[in-house]
Design an enzyme around this catalytic site. Structure first.
Site, PDB file in Angstrom:
ATOM      1  N   GLU A   1      -5.408  -8.299  -0.446  1.00 42.49           N
ATOM      2  CA  GLU A   1      -6.125  -8.018   0.808  1.00 42.49           C
ATOM      3  C   GLU A   1      -7.589  -7.801   0.452  1.00 42.49           C
ATOM      4  O   GLU A   1      -7.895  -6.912  -0.355  1.00 42.49           O
ATOM      5  CB  GLU A   1      -5.589  -6.781   1.514  1.00 42.49           C
ATOM      6  CG  GLU A   1      -4.241  -7.004   2.176  1.00 42.49           C
ATOM      7  CD  GLU A   1      -3.795  -5.814   3.024  1.00 42.49           C
ATOM      8  OE1 GLU A   1      -4.650  -5.119   3.613  1.00 42.49           O
ATOM      9  OE2 GLU A   1      -2.567  -5.585   3.069  1.00 42.49           O
TER      10      GLU A   1
ATOM     11  N   GLU B   1       0.812  -1.228   0.000  1.00 46.59           N
ATOM     12  CA  GLU B   1       0.000   0.000   0.000  1.00 46.59           C
ATOM     13  C   GLU B   1       0.839   1.268   0.000  1.00 46.59           C
ATOM     14  O   GLU B   1       0.617   2.183   0.803  1.00 46.59           O
ATOM     15  CB  GLU B   1      -0.968   0.013   1.194  1.00 46.59           C
ATOM     16  CG  GLU B   1      -2.026  -1.055   1.100  1.00 46.59           C
ATOM     17  CD  GLU B   1      -3.171  -0.911   2.102  1.00 46.59           C
ATOM     18  OE1 GLU B   1      -3.065  -0.113   3.064  1.00 46.59           O
ATOM     19  OE2 GLU B   1      -4.190  -1.607   1.923  1.00 46.59           O
TER      20      GLU B   1
HETATM   21  O1  AHR Z   1      -5.332  -5.826   6.999  1.00 49.32           O
HETATM   22  C1  AHR Z   1      -5.176  -4.692   7.791  1.00 49.32           C
HETATM   23  C2  AHR Z   1      -4.412  -3.573   7.101  1.00 49.32           C
HETATM   24  O2  AHR Z   1      -5.217  -3.019   6.097  1.00 49.32           O
HETATM   25  C3  AHR Z   1      -3.155  -3.946   6.374  1.00 49.32           C
HETATM   26  O3  AHR Z   1      -2.030  -4.023   7.201  1.00 49.32           O
HETATM   27  C4  AHR Z   1      -3.001  -2.834   5.390  1.00 49.32           C
HETATM   28  O4  AHR Z   1      -2.274  -3.225   4.254  1.00 49.32           O
HETATM   29  C5  AHR Z   1      -4.412  -2.423   5.093  1.00 49.32           C
HETATM   30  O5  AHR Z   1      -4.568  -1.060   5.120  1.00 49.32           O
END
Ligand code: AHR
Length: 479
Positions: free
Chosen positions: A273, A154
């Site tokens: 994610e 990210e």
């Molecule tokens: O999954 C929780 C968090 O959400 C992760 O660490 C991050 O990559 C995202 O913003």
């Protein structure tokens, strides 16, 4: 690999999650058997580690060597204390035992390309050079051959340690990809794409990064956390429509870059994610080790949205090659621990129902039926659907999004004589916000279902409101 998971050093995902040597469930490696059994039911294919935002401040050397000699560090992504009891050897050993393909995220926030290169040598090189010999000295002679490496996490987000504009990230990521592919040419890299479709740089970030990286990027990451902050149940239950749109937008970016470069190479999509997340936003560990962070409690509506994520990945598996549920235990997860107890959440059932039927070839499904308008240009059908044709079975999946209407379904499979119902399960409950709790742990669960009938090439069933069905039919001549 769309049935992957994500294990981050956040909250109680690692400690008190997969790893708790003091638990009565601990195995000889300090891992919790009860947690691993519950995760085993989901059949994860690939596991991403160590973050997430955690990765952008992580120095892998802190997590190797004798456990008692590892440093305890102040962890900035989640304001927590990290003792490094669990690190590279513990994670990769767990992957070996669980049959998970590891997917490691290097630190491109506060780390350097060279630190990433050294980690790859530590994991993948045969003994005879500095880092590989260090690995052997720490008890592992054979390389692990980790094939998937994320180039940071990210990096488009201002919350990220070491966040930079797209151009700067792209330079950093290209340098790193070159170094790690020079150490091990088998490696496939995942470049950071946009962290959500809500980002102001959505699409533009991805284009600039992929344009600069070219062949150095094998995949681009997509992230998505769906919420119902607007308290708008119909819109929340239509989330699959916008997940489709997110995938198709980034696929278009990949194809546009490919066209510009006039090359056969294209980056594929790595949805590394994804989940529902909005009820528990506690992200400050306040200087604690293993604090309770984002321990979301999942209800029936959440499970229906989680099913839609996976159905969207199945529909788009020609371009979405990897996806990782975030996360696997305690932190926005399908299972929760409390002391030695374990709670299976609603989303666990939805994922398991699909994971049990995941092999085969994804089919294109055309849905014809009632639909609601979602804004001016988009409609959400009452039913979300996907299908997979296996060697001798056809797997059908359908979500009824309506809170009050049945969905009578005729599922036509032209050209295939359908056999008998091999298995059918349904997930539903008393209302959208019904959830499993420590007091009532089993109110949302998958039930065996006898509501399906089959004739020639058509399956018929009526889905009750707010339900998800997974059905396997025998197909004698599918091979
Ligand atoms: O999954 C929780 C968090 O959400 C992760 O660490 C991050 O990559 C995202 O913003």
């Amino acid at each position: 690999m769309i049935f992957g998971g994500f294990l981050e050093h956040m909250g109680r995902c690692v400690y008190e999650g997969v790893y708790e040597p003091a638990s009565r469930h601990a195995d000889e490696h300090g891992c919790r058997r009860d947690v691993l059994d519950a995760l085993g039911d989901l059949g994860f294919t690939v596991m991403r580690y160590p973050g997430g935002n955690f990765a952008s401040g992580y120095h892998w050397r802190d997590g190797v060597g004798p456990i008692e000699a590892r440093p305890t560090v102040r962890e900035l992504a989640w304001q927590s204390i990290e003792p490094n009891y669990f690190g590279t050897h513990e994670f990769l050993g767990l992957c070996d035992r669980m049959g998970w393909e590891p997917m490691m995220a290097v630190n491109l926030g506060t780390g350097t390309p060279e630190e990433a290169r050294d980690w790859v040598e530590y994991c993948n090189a045969p003994v005879g050079t500095r880092e590989a010999d260090r690995r052997a000295g720490n008890g592992r002679v054979e390389p692990w051959d980790v094939g998937l490496w994320c180039l940071g996490n990210e990096m488009d987000g201002p919350w990220q340690l070491g966040h930079v504009p797209a151009r700067d990230y792209a330079i950093r990521a290209q340098q790193t990809a070159k170094l790690i592919k020079d150490v091990d040419p088998r490696i496939r890299t995942v470049a950071c794409g946009s962290s959500s479709p809500e980002m102001p740089t959505f699409g533009a970030w991805d284009y600039e990064v992929l344009d600069h990286l070219g062949r150095a990027a094998d995949f681009v990451s997509l992230h998505r956390y769906v919420d119902d902050n607007a308290n708008d149940l119909p819109r929340f239950l239509a989330s699959g429509v916008s997940i489709d749109r997110q995938i198709e937008s980034i696929d278009a970016v990949c194809r546009a870059v490919q066209a510009k470069h006039r090359t056969r190479h294209r980056a594929y999509l790595c949805f590394d994610e994804w989940n529902v997340w909005y009820k528990n936003m506690e992200m400050n560990g306040a200087g604690q080790h293993a604090p309770h962070l984002i321990e979301e409690v999942y209800d029936l509506a959440d499970a229906l949205v989680v099913a839609q994520f996976l159905l969207s990945f199945v529909r788009h598996c020609d371009v979405v090659k990897i996806a990782n549920l975030a996360q696997v235990v305690n932190v926005i997860a399908p299972v929760l621990t409390r002391g030695d107890d374990l709670l299976v959440q609603s989303i666990h059932h939805a994922i398991r129902m699909i994971a049990d039927r995941r092999t085969g070839t994804a089919l294109r499904c055309a849905v014809d039926g009632p639909a609601d308008a979602l804004g001016r240009t988009t409609r959400a059908h009452q039913v979300d659907a996907a299908a997979i044709l296996d060697v001798d079975a056809l797997h059908l999946f359908a979500v009824n999004r309506s809170p009050d209407l049945d969905a009578p379904i005729e599922w036509n499979v032209p050209g295939h004589a359908l056999g008998s119902v091999r298995s059918a399960e349904i997930l539903t409950g008393a209302g959208p916000r019904t959830a499993n709790t420590w007091e009532a742990p089993d109110v949302i669960r998958a039930e065996t279902w006898s509501g399906v009938s089959v004739g020639d090439s058509t399956a018929r069933f009526a889905l009750p409101p707010l339900s998800f069905a997974a059905i396997s039919l025998s197909v004698p001549n599918a091979a």
